[in-house]
Motif scaffolding. Structure first.
Motif, PDB file in Angstrom:
ATOM      1  N   LEU A 634       0.837  -1.205   0.000  1.00 31.66           N
ATOM      2  CA  LEU A 634       0.000   0.000   0.000  1.00 31.66           C
ATOM      3  C   LEU A 634       0.869   1.251   0.000  1.00 31.66           C
ATOM      4  O   LEU A 634       0.599   2.223  -0.706  1.00 31.66           O
ATOM      5  CB  LEU A 634      -0.900  -0.014   1.239  1.00 31.66           C
ATOM      6  CG  LEU A 634      -2.121   0.904   1.262  1.00 31.66           C
ATOM      7  CD1 LEU A 634      -3.034   0.641   0.089  1.00 31.66           C
ATOM      8  CD2 LEU A 634      -2.885   0.713   2.562  1.00 31.66           C
ATOM      9  N   ASN A 635       1.945   1.217   0.786  1.00 32.40           N
ATOM     10  CA  ASN A 635       2.827   2.381   0.855  1.00 32.40           C
ATOM     11  C   ASN A 635       3.740   2.490  -0.352  1.00 32.40           C
ATOM     12  O   ASN A 635       4.240   3.570  -0.664  1.00 32.40           O
ATOM     13  CB  ASN A 635       3.662   2.318   2.138  1.00 32.40           C
ATOM     14  CG  ASN A 635       2.823   2.604   3.372  1.00 32.40           C
ATOM     15  OD1 ASN A 635       2.062   3.553   3.404  1.00 32.40           O
ATOM     16  ND2 ASN A 635       2.916   1.748   4.376  1.00 32.40           N
ATOM     17  N   ILE A 638       1.604   3.979  -4.179  1.00 36.05           N
ATOM     18  CA  ILE A 638       0.806   5.199  -4.339  1.00 36.05           C
ATOM     19  C   ILE A 638       1.530   6.314  -5.083  1.00 36.05           C
ATOM     20  O   ILE A 638       0.929   7.314  -5.439  1.00 36.05           O
ATOM     21  CB  ILE A 638       0.332   5.729  -2.967  1.00 36.05           C
ATOM     22  CG1 ILE A 638       1.535   5.995  -2.065  1.00 36.05           C
ATOM     23  CG2 ILE A 638      -0.645   4.786  -2.333  1.00 36.05           C
ATOM     24  CD1 ILE A 638       1.202   6.743  -0.800  1.00 36.05           C
ATOM     25  N   SER A 644      -0.617  11.765  -4.091  1.00 38.27           N
ATOM     26  CA  SER A 644      -0.326  10.424  -3.573  1.00 38.27           C
ATOM     27  C   SER A 644      -1.144  10.121  -2.312  1.00 38.27           C
ATOM     28  O   SER A 644      -1.627   9.011  -2.126  1.00 38.27           O
ATOM     29  CB  SER A 644       1.171  10.254  -3.301  1.00 38.27           C
ATOM     30  OG  SER A 644       1.619  11.215  -2.372  1.00 38.27           O
ATOM     31  N   SER A 645      -1.328  11.136  -1.440  1.00 36.34           N
ATOM     32  CA  SER A 645      -2.106  10.895  -0.222  1.00 36.34           C
ATOM     33  C   SER A 645      -3.569  10.632  -0.560  1.00 36.34           C
ATOM     34  O   SER A 645      -4.237   9.827   0.108  1.00 36.34           O
ATOM     35  CB  SER A 645      -1.990  12.073   0.754  1.00 36.34           C
ATOM     36  OG  SER A 645      -2.491  13.249   0.160  1.00 36.34           O
ATOM     37  N   ARG A 647      -4.637   9.233  -3.407  1.00 35.84           N
ATOM     38  CA  ARG A 647      -4.687   7.868  -3.950  1.00 35.84           C
ATOM     39  C   ARG A 647      -4.629   6.843  -2.825  1.00 35.84           C
ATOM     40  O   ARG A 647      -5.313   5.820  -2.859  1.00 35.84           O
ATOM     41  CB  ARG A 647      -3.543   7.640  -4.940  1.00 35.84           C
ATOM     42  CG  ARG A 647      -3.821   8.183  -6.333  1.00 35.84           C
ATOM     43  CD  ARG A 647      -2.832   7.638  -7.341  1.00 35.84           C
ATOM     44  NE  ARG A 647      -1.468   8.094  -7.075  1.00 35.84           N
ATOM     45  CZ  ARG A 647      -0.964   9.251  -7.503  1.00 35.84           C
ATOM     46  NH1 ARG A 647      -1.710  10.059  -8.240  1.00 35.84           N
ATOM     47  NH2 ARG A 647       0.270   9.594  -7.218  1.00 35.84           N
ATOM     48  N   LYS A 648      -3.802   7.141  -1.819  1.00 32.77           N
ATOM     49  CA  LYS A 648      -3.699   6.208  -0.691  1.00 32.77           C
ATOM     50  C   LYS A 648      -5.026   6.127   0.053  1.00 32.77           C
ATOM     51  O   LYS A 648      -5.442   5.052   0.489  1.00 32.77           O
ATOM     52  CB  LYS A 648      -2.578   6.635   0.261  1.00 32.77           C
ATOM     53  CG  LYS A 648      -2.341   5.604   1.360  1.00 32.77           C
ATOM     54  CD  LYS A 648      -1.152   5.941   2.232  1.00 32.77           C
ATOM     55  CE  LYS A 648      -0.942   4.858   3.284  1.00 32.77           C
ATOM     56  NZ  LYS A 648       0.167   5.160   4.192  1.00 32.77           N
ATOM     57  N   GLU A 649      -5.703   7.247   0.205  1.00 35.40           N
ATOM     58  CA  GLU A 649      -6.996   7.242   0.885  1.00 35.40           C
ATOM     59  C   GLU A 649      -8.023   6.421   0.108  1.00 35.40           C
ATOM     60  O   GLU A 649      -8.796   5.663   0.684  1.00 35.40           O
ATOM     61  CB  GLU A 649      -7.480   8.687   1.066  1.00 35.40           C
ATOM     62  CG  GLU A 649      -8.861   8.817   1.685  1.00 35.40           C
ATOM     63  CD  GLU A 649      -8.932   8.382   3.130  1.00 35.40           C
ATOM     64  OE1 GLU A 649     -10.069   8.215   3.625  1.00 35.40           O
ATOM     65  OE2 GLU A 649      -7.887   8.167   3.768  1.00 35.40           O
ATOM     66  N   THR A 652      -7.070   2.851   0.533  1.00 39.02           N
ATOM     67  CA  THR A 652      -7.395   2.455   1.899  1.00 39.02           C
ATOM     68  C   THR A 652      -8.877   2.135   2.018  1.00 39.02           C
ATOM     69  O   THR A 652      -9.279   1.148   2.640  1.00 39.02           O
ATOM     70  CB  THR A 652      -7.018   3.577   2.889  1.00 39.02           C
ATOM     71  OG1 THR A 652      -5.614   3.778   2.840  1.00 39.02           O
ATOM     72  CG2 THR A 652      -7.432   3.236   4.310  1.00 39.02           C
TER      73      THR A 652
END
Length: 856
Positions: A634-635, A638, A644-645, A647-649, A652
């Motif tokens: 996951l880290n 992204i 990027s944050s 996309r991570k959300e 998630t």
């Protein structure tokens, strides 16, 4: 006709509204509008599903009723408890918890006992008067009545948690209230975020409730059979049977019609005698008045329940009436503590620790011990200490408020605490589990005051290796109350000499520099512990949190911002986790049949497989084989840019959906130790020890710990009684989380109304055939946008290849000489939206903005 019925049902219907009225349909509060369209749909659905679900025996019963004027049976009679018991043993019936889809309240589900696709209950009649959350027994219908559905991990679910994300899944904090303690943040991200409702429905219908007929989609995609069932018995009515809503006068009837805001609850006939005195003569005066009604009966021959009005709340859309409605509907006890309960508290104030109690404890009052909390926190559960030893190692202590000293087993105070089970944190206030004298004074580890604690003290290397551990009752005197901001400043400025003016009052015995160095040492060890935890296979699924700043006078939202989770938060979190894990091992070793632990089962395998397939088709390199593999991939996947944050959300969100809930349990009930494991933390044993002021489970753990150390009485509970309390704590934690979310949505709705319209970029999170979900980047909230409601759209087309779903929006050109503008909506696509308040109180929409012609 079918389309219009289901469109009515799936509009922002149910629990978005008890987002304290956020999504109430405008027509609903207008007496001249007649029956609300959703309730028209409700009535039509009743008749639509009646024929398919009524068995021949029931039909015969109705025939035999005979006679003109005989009321027709709407629902089947329940089986007897004996019949149910025998049939369950023979495997002919299935028991489970009912989940009603808040967006489409004709859809309901119970988990399949074999952990495969959920079992589908089609329509109101199939639910047989059961309400959301009830424990029910169902009978699976013949295969010819099963549902043909698509399998989709990337579109909407049937769970309340999925729908609550339409506004926001985030637990909204505020600067002026207590943040959830860090010891639960890790599992909150992965499992407790949805608690009971986290099992998303991976076999879904289209937006309209029917099967998607799309020429671009191979027919084989729509060929999965899902079992359907009907309720034959209600084991436990978990739903409170209370609802907030509006009254409507029915001419020439001795009762009024109560229409709940939550469309999953039926309309209720209430006696006119319960209504305000002038309601019959001036019903229009009450068009926008919120009432609370409790269901008292729901006969098998009636579409409507019967009930009594419990209270007039006030005007819809106002924060306090809406908040009281939420609390009542979810059965949160916010009453004042009784005299009987208060009589259990110490009488002689100001209270001092009795000398005989002091002699029984390890005296840590001269140690450099301090708290790190949100700036305005008043219930300080935990304190930390860190002393460097001559050999270069450290003595690190976690000191937890000794609540069990004040809450004795089996008295009135214990009874109310066990019943409430948790404090409930709203945006503007907290509903405490314990009286404030304990929460904010006698138990709270306030600075410069002697306090009773339960401590775990380790000898630990700078790298985070534990060399020894000690548990025991103690007494401390915190030398300073640091906020997360203070601790963060110390971490970011290791060389700085802080002045007294930059910090809260400090005990002169401990220089500021000593406290600063302790914080730096704790930070250094915490970084090592954290690195070890993640390299050892732990998982963290970060969820954005929205925080509010409130006006001190009006308590109305003045502003909001995404909460920053920083190193100071991580420091505290790491040592709380360490203390909880250590305590779990200790009490399980001492009481293998009685320990109250917390387990987190792995995600459902089938859902994981489908999610893996979706990610593969989206080109996302995600490894779902274990918690650690997921965290690592996951880290890594992204990217590193301004989005990027976001996309991570989105990722998630997708990865959270198959996750199961974490649960309290008694070790004597589960025979396989493998089932004790906590998936997200990747540890064999875990419990809650660090927040006894606000969680009853921790009080039981403290009692077990005291008993094991011979510094407290033996726990007066059996294995079965501990398990019963564990289950109750699970239920109350679920409710607490949901109420917190509804409070958040209420305040955000007010914020949009007061400060909007609000513009923001948004990232697409999921695509359906006629709508799509977006993450609004500026505020961290999630909303659904329906294509049919987008102004300026000429048409839209849905395309699905495998599990990858896309919409093409065709915009009418602003210049008639130019060609239409096409916009492709797919997961991770960026769009511009505007959040605007609707005409209904607290309700707001995300309006899609037209893309620039040049960029399209």
């Amino acid at each position: 006709m079918r389309d219009s019925i289901f469109k009515d049902c799936q509009m922002d219907s149910p629990r978005q509204s008890k987002k304290a009225g956020l999504n109430r349909e405008p027509k609903r509060s207008q007496s001249q509008s007649g029956t609300p369209p959703q309730k028209d749909a409700y009535a039509r659905l009743l008749s639509q599903h009646r024929s398919s679900l009524t068995t021949s025996s029931l039909a015969d019963k109705n025939k035999n009723k005979g006679g003109r004027g005989a009321r027709k049976q709407v629902f089947e009679s329940y089986m007897t408890s004996e019949e149910v018991s025998h049939s369950l043993k023979r495997g002919e019936l299935i028991q489970g918890q009912l989940r009603i889809n808040p967006k489409k309240y004709h859809e309901a589900f119970i988990p399949s006992p074999d952990d495969t696709r959920d079992i589908y209950l089609d329509g109101i009649v199939a639910r047989n008067r059961a309400l959301n959350g009830d424990i029910v027994v169902v009978q699976v219908l013949p295969q010819e009545q099963w549902k043909v559905v698509r399998s989709d991990t990337d579109c909407e679910g049937a769970s309340e948690s999925e729908t609550q994300r339409e506004h926001m899944t985030q637990t909204v904090q505020k600067k002026t209230e207590h943040t959830p303690r860090p010891d639960v943040i890790v599992e909150d991200q992965c499992s407790d975020q949805d608690e009971l409702y986290s099992k998303f429905q991976n076999t879904t219908l289209t937006d309209t409730g029917g099967l998607l007929e799309d020429t671009s989609t191979p027919r084989s995609n729509a060929g999965i059979l899902q079992k359907t069932a009907k309720v034959v018995y209600i084991v436990e009515k978990k739903h409170s049977r209370a609802a907030t809503g509006f009254l409507k006068l029915l001419p020439d009837k001795p009762f009024a019609m109560f229409s709940p805001v939550d469309h999953r609850v039926p309309r209720i006939n209430v006696p006119l005698a319960d209504c305000p005195e002038d309601f019959s003569s001036r019903p229009g005066d009450y068009t926008n008045t919120l009432f609370i009604c409790r269901i008292t009966n729901w006969a098998a021959d009636s579409n409507f329940a019967e009930g009594r009005l419990a209270k007039t709340l006030g005007q819809a859309g106002e924060i306090e009436p809406e908040t009281e409605g939420i609390l009542t509907e979810y059965d949160v006890d916010f009453s004042e503590f009784t005299d009987q309960v208060l009589d259990c508290l110490p009488k002689n104030l100001p209270w001092i620790i009795p000398p005989e109690e002091m002699r029984k404890r390890r005296d840590l009052r001269k140690e450099c011990i301090f708290t790190i909390d949100p700036a305005t926190a008043r219930d300080l559960d935990d304190a930390l200490s860190c002393k460097q030893l001559p050999d270069g190692n450290f003595e690190v202590g976690v000191h937890i408020a000794d609540v069990s000293y004040f809450v004795e087993e089996d008295n009135a105070l214990d009874a109310i605490a066990s019943q409430r089970a948790t404090s409930v944190y709203l945006v503007q206030k907290v509903i405490p589990m314990l009286p404030r004298l304990l929460c904010e004074e006698l138990c709270s580890l306030n600075p410069l005051t002697d306090r009773l604690t339960f401590s775990v003290i380790w000898k630990i290397t700078p790298e985070g290796k534990i060399l020894s551990e000690w548990f025991g009752r103690s007494v401390i005197c915190s030398c300073v109350k640091l906020s997360y901001d203070h601790a963060q400043s110390m971490i970011e400025a290791p060389e700085k000499m802080f002045s007294a003016e930059e910090l809260p009052p400090v005990d002169p015995v401990h220089p500021i520099d000593e406290i600063h160095q302790s914080v730096l040492n704790l930070h250094s060890i915490a970084k090592n512990l954290r690195a070890q935890r993640f390299s050892g296979g732990s998982l963290r699924l970060d969820q954005l949190k929205l925080s509010f700043t409130l006006d001190k006078e009006t308590m109305m939202p003045q502003g909001c911002y995404v909460y920053q989770y920083r190193d100071s938060n991580k420091l505290v979190e790491e040592f709380m986790l360490l203390a909880n894990i250590a305590t779990a091992h200790h009490i399980y070793r001492k009481f293998p049949e009685l320990a109250l632990l917390r387990r987190h089962p792995p995600p459902k395998a089938k859902m994981v497989d489908e999610l893996q397939e979706l990610c593969d088709q989206l080109g996302i390199d995600i490894d779902l084989t274990s918690a650690g593999a997921l965290n690592k991939s996951l880290n890594a996947t992204i990217g590193d840019d301004e989005y990027s944050s976001a996309r991570k959300e989105v990722l998630t969100h997708m990865c959270s959906r198959p996750m199961q809930m974490a649960l309290y349990f008694c070790t004597g009930v589960l025979k396989e130790e493998q089932l004790f494991k906590h998936y997200a933390l990747n540890v064999p044993l875990y419990t809650h020890f660090t927040s006894p002021i606000r969680r009853y489970a921790d009080i039981i753990v403290h009692r077990l710990l005291a008993s094991s150390l011979k510094c407290g009485p033996h726990l007066g509970l059996s294995t079965e009684e501990v398990q019963k309390q564990a289950s109750h704590c699970n239920d109350k934690k679920t409710v607490s989380k949901r109420v917190q979310e509804l409070s958040s949505e209420l305040f955000f709705g007010v914020f949009v109304k007061e400060s909007g319209p609000l513009d923001s970029e948004a990232m697409v999170m999921g695509v359906l055939d006629q709508s799509f979900d977006v993450l609004v980047l500026r505020y961290g909230v999630q909303k659904r946008i329906y294509c049919k409601s987008v102004a300026g759209l000429d048409s839209f087309h849905h395309h699905k290849l495998g599990k990858k779903s896309e919409l093409t929006l065709v915009w009418t050109p602003e210049d008639s000489e130019k060609p239409p503008v096409e916009q492709v909506i797919s997961v991770f696509a960026l769009v511009e939206v505007q959040l605007k308040a609707d005409s209904a109180p607290m309700k707001y929409s995300a309006v899609l903005k037209r893309p620039d012609d040049i960029g399209s």
